[in-house]
Design an enzyme around this catalytic site. Sequence first.
Site, PDB file in Angstrom:
ATOM      1  N   LYS A 116      35.723  -0.364  58.089  1.00 56.16           N
ATOM      2  CA  LYS A 116      35.457  -1.242  59.217  1.00 56.16           C
ATOM      3  C   LYS A 116      34.380  -2.276  58.914  1.00 56.16           C
ATOM      4  O   LYS A 116      34.432  -3.401  59.400  1.00 56.16           O
ATOM      5  CB  LYS A 116      35.053  -0.401  60.439  1.00 56.16           C
ATOM      6  CG  LYS A 116      36.032   0.700  60.834  1.00 56.16           C
ATOM      7  CD  LYS A 116      37.424   0.188  61.096  1.00 56.16           C
ATOM      8  CE  LYS A 116      38.342   1.282  61.603  1.00 56.16           C
ATOM      9  NZ  LYS A 116      38.743   2.241  60.605  1.00 56.16           N
ATOM     10  N   ASN A 235      37.395   5.676  74.383  1.00 49.47           N
ATOM     11  CA  ASN A 235      37.864   4.994  73.172  1.00 49.47           C
ATOM     12  C   ASN A 235      39.022   5.705  72.481  1.00 49.47           C
ATOM     13  O   ASN A 235      39.368   5.368  71.353  1.00 49.47           O
ATOM     14  CB  ASN A 235      36.711   4.799  72.182  1.00 49.47           C
ATOM     15  CG  ASN A 235      35.530   4.112  72.822  1.00 49.47           C
ATOM     16  OD1 ASN A 235      35.658   3.006  73.321  1.00 49.47           O
ATOM     17  ND2 ASN A 235      34.389   4.778  72.841  1.00 49.47           N
ATOM     18  N   GLU A 275      44.464  -4.705  64.391  1.00 52.82           N
ATOM     19  CA  GLU A 275      44.125  -4.550  65.801  1.00 52.82           C
ATOM     20  C   GLU A 275      43.392  -5.783  66.315  1.00 52.82           C
ATOM     21  O   GLU A 275      42.537  -6.351  65.643  1.00 52.82           O
ATOM     22  CB  GLU A 275      43.280  -3.294  66.001  1.00 52.82           C
ATOM     23  CG  GLU A 275      43.957  -2.033  65.454  1.00 52.82           C
ATOM     24  CD  GLU A 275      43.428  -0.761  66.063  1.00 52.82           C
ATOM     25  OE1 GLU A 275      42.472  -0.834  66.861  1.00 52.82           O
ATOM     26  OE2 GLU A 275      43.980   0.310  65.747  1.00 52.82           O
ATOM     27  N   GLU A 288      39.849  -4.942  63.880  1.00 49.87           N
ATOM     28  CA  GLU A 288      39.790  -4.129  62.672  1.00 49.87           C
ATOM     29  C   GLU A 288      41.212  -3.907  62.170  1.00 49.87           C
ATOM     30  O   GLU A 288      42.183  -4.263  62.835  1.00 49.87           O
ATOM     31  CB  GLU A 288      39.116  -2.779  62.940  1.00 49.87           C
ATOM     32  CG  GLU A 288      39.870  -1.902  63.938  1.00 49.87           C
ATOM     33  CD  GLU A 288      39.106  -0.652  64.336  1.00 49.87           C
ATOM     34  OE1 GLU A 288      37.857  -0.693  64.334  1.00 49.87           O
ATOM     35  OE2 GLU A 288      39.766   0.348  64.646  1.00 49.87           O
ATOM     36  N   ASN A 290      43.655  -0.770  60.518  1.00 51.32           N
ATOM     37  CA  ASN A 290      43.840   0.626  60.138  1.00 51.32           C
ATOM     38  C   ASN A 290      44.839   0.675  58.991  1.00 51.32           C
ATOM     39  O   ASN A 290      46.004   0.312  59.163  1.00 51.32           O
ATOM     40  CB  ASN A 290      44.347   1.456  61.316  1.00 51.32           C
ATOM     41  CG  ASN A 290      43.277   1.634  62.369  1.00 51.32           C
ATOM     42  OD1 ASN A 290      42.176   2.097  62.076  1.00 51.32           O
ATOM     43  ND2 ASN A 290      43.567   1.238  63.585  1.00 51.32           N
TER      44      ASN A 290
END
Length: 659
Positions: A116, A235, A275, A288, A290
């Site tokens: 990240k 979250n 994202e 970010e 993934n």
Amino acid sequence: MFSKILIANRGEIAVRIIKTCRRMGIATVVVYSEADADSMAVEMADQTVFIGGAPASESYLVADKIVAAARETGAEAIHPGFGFLSENASFARRLEKEGIVFIGPNPHAIEAMGDKIESKKFATKANISVVPGHVGEIDDTAHAIKISEDIGYPVMIKASAGGGGKGIRVAWNQKDVEEGFPAVKAEAKSSFGDDRIFIEKFIESPRHIEIQVMGDKHGNVVHLFERECSIQRRNQKVIEEAPSPLLDEETRAAMGAQAVALAKAVNYDSAGTVEFVAGQDKSFFFLEMNTRLQVEHPVTELITGVDLVEQMIRSAYGEKLAFAQKDLAIKGWAIESRIYAEDPYRGFLPSIGRLVRYYPPQEGEIGEIIVRNDAGVREGDEISMFYDPMISKLSTWAPTRLAAIDAMGRALEDFHIEGLGQNIPFLAAVMDQERFRSGKLSTNYIKDEFPEGFLGTPPTDWQRDLVSAVACAMHRIVTARSAPQLLRDEWIVIAGHDKRLVRLSNGGAAYRVEYLNENRSLTLTDIDWRPGKHVFKGVLDGRAFTVAVKPAAEGFVIRHRATTLNVLVLTPRSAELHEKLPAKKAADTSKMILSPMPGLVVTLDVIPGQLVRAGEAVCVVEAMKMQNIIRAERDGTVKTVGAKAGDSVAADEVLVEFA
């Protein structure tokens, strides 16, 4: 093609990968921890290898054990699933040296985008708009406070290697940072073996939209459209759908193009997700990436017809993508509900234990809809405190969004679980909400719609009719077996605060249900229930239904979707006497702090005689890899302490008692 693949994961994703491998004719190896020795994945795999204790740090996160298992079984490739080592570049690089194929992106792509912190640096250099924040590493809590104040509250404290909602806290002030920063570091270390943290601005009321990308080793990258993941709690995504009700074709194309460009810039060669945070005005910017398969990938598979696990395997083997962007299209709509082992009536806190009953809905094509349930459990399995609390992922597809939502509502009705807390009633409540059905979503949805927590929903007029009809039918069936001489047609039905005079006539396959005080009647048909059965199915006035039922001290407890009622079926005289019974008083626990969930006490920082103020942290209890800070609800002096660090505690166990 590979002849044997090792799956370095557990639970539903391990089962999911096995199913695709079977279809492709590939043998599978599953590694397992002490807690997973009797799991469904272990039962389904062609070979299994034991790799250590229940904590992930002793098993699924130990690269040496994973590699040794691959060597022992002759597996040519390793699929990491999601979580654990799936975004670990060092692990992927080690497999390269060992001559074992990593079914995922190349190590460079993982380092550039999966981390990240590094992904934000990379995106900034590429002139891509990112969420404002500090993209460097953070030394300690004091450093975290300074950074947070420089950015401006609220901020989000996030694990660099995080995912799945683990290792994330929102801080609204300095106190939140002081408590949240060490908690996030601990969760990150426990869940991912990497405790690096970064801090970014927390954007209020956004939408969370992600683009699925897929690449091969020949420079080809496509996107498979978007998923909306705005329904989140702490979250953690709860409900996902594809496509997004927000996007138009122009915005969808722009987001997809940016995601593909970002993936191509790092030679991305597997399944991954870019994202974005999106505004209600369709503005968006990179959040970010993934670098792995996502939990919510089934909804993308349902609207595109593409098996993402198969494509990952083929790409890892070196095959070119068999389709181009122009070959992909969105068909219909899909919804996914994550079935979690948690108690929505107790603040969604984890609820571990055994699946005493586990009856999922029927899967497959049912008329115009499709029902899919990705699960790694069976009846009798145990949900452990050591791993994620997910039980299964229930997905529905239909030609339209509203049809997919209606299909999900019915599938949730048919999903019956007992033995531990689960969030099915909450998910059903969301499906019935007008705001959700209209597509007016944001990441604050749950906070906005359930500000006092989830308390169930009051019965609709149809549900009032339903529980009365079901209770009378059950009472008649039981009475006919045990005391036929007491059979009668008219009863007083008390459901919550509702009292009605009901006549039940005929019987067998169909009943006529008359609500005598209201001068109307309904027909109850297609009854599927017998004494001892915990699910009652039928059709009331042409509408099919499923309710969960169980006997109570008096009458029955009946749940339909998010509505639960205690229902009594009484003679008029019994009903008259019942009204005179005194109400039962609840036990006084106002001077106690009870453990809200089963778990492990990480710290307990008070002693007898200590004065504690309302809002002060008293202890930290860990469950499902999440650290939960337990606070005093009022001022008081500690009388006794019922646990210590390292103790396992049950739900409602007394942690602290005040004088």
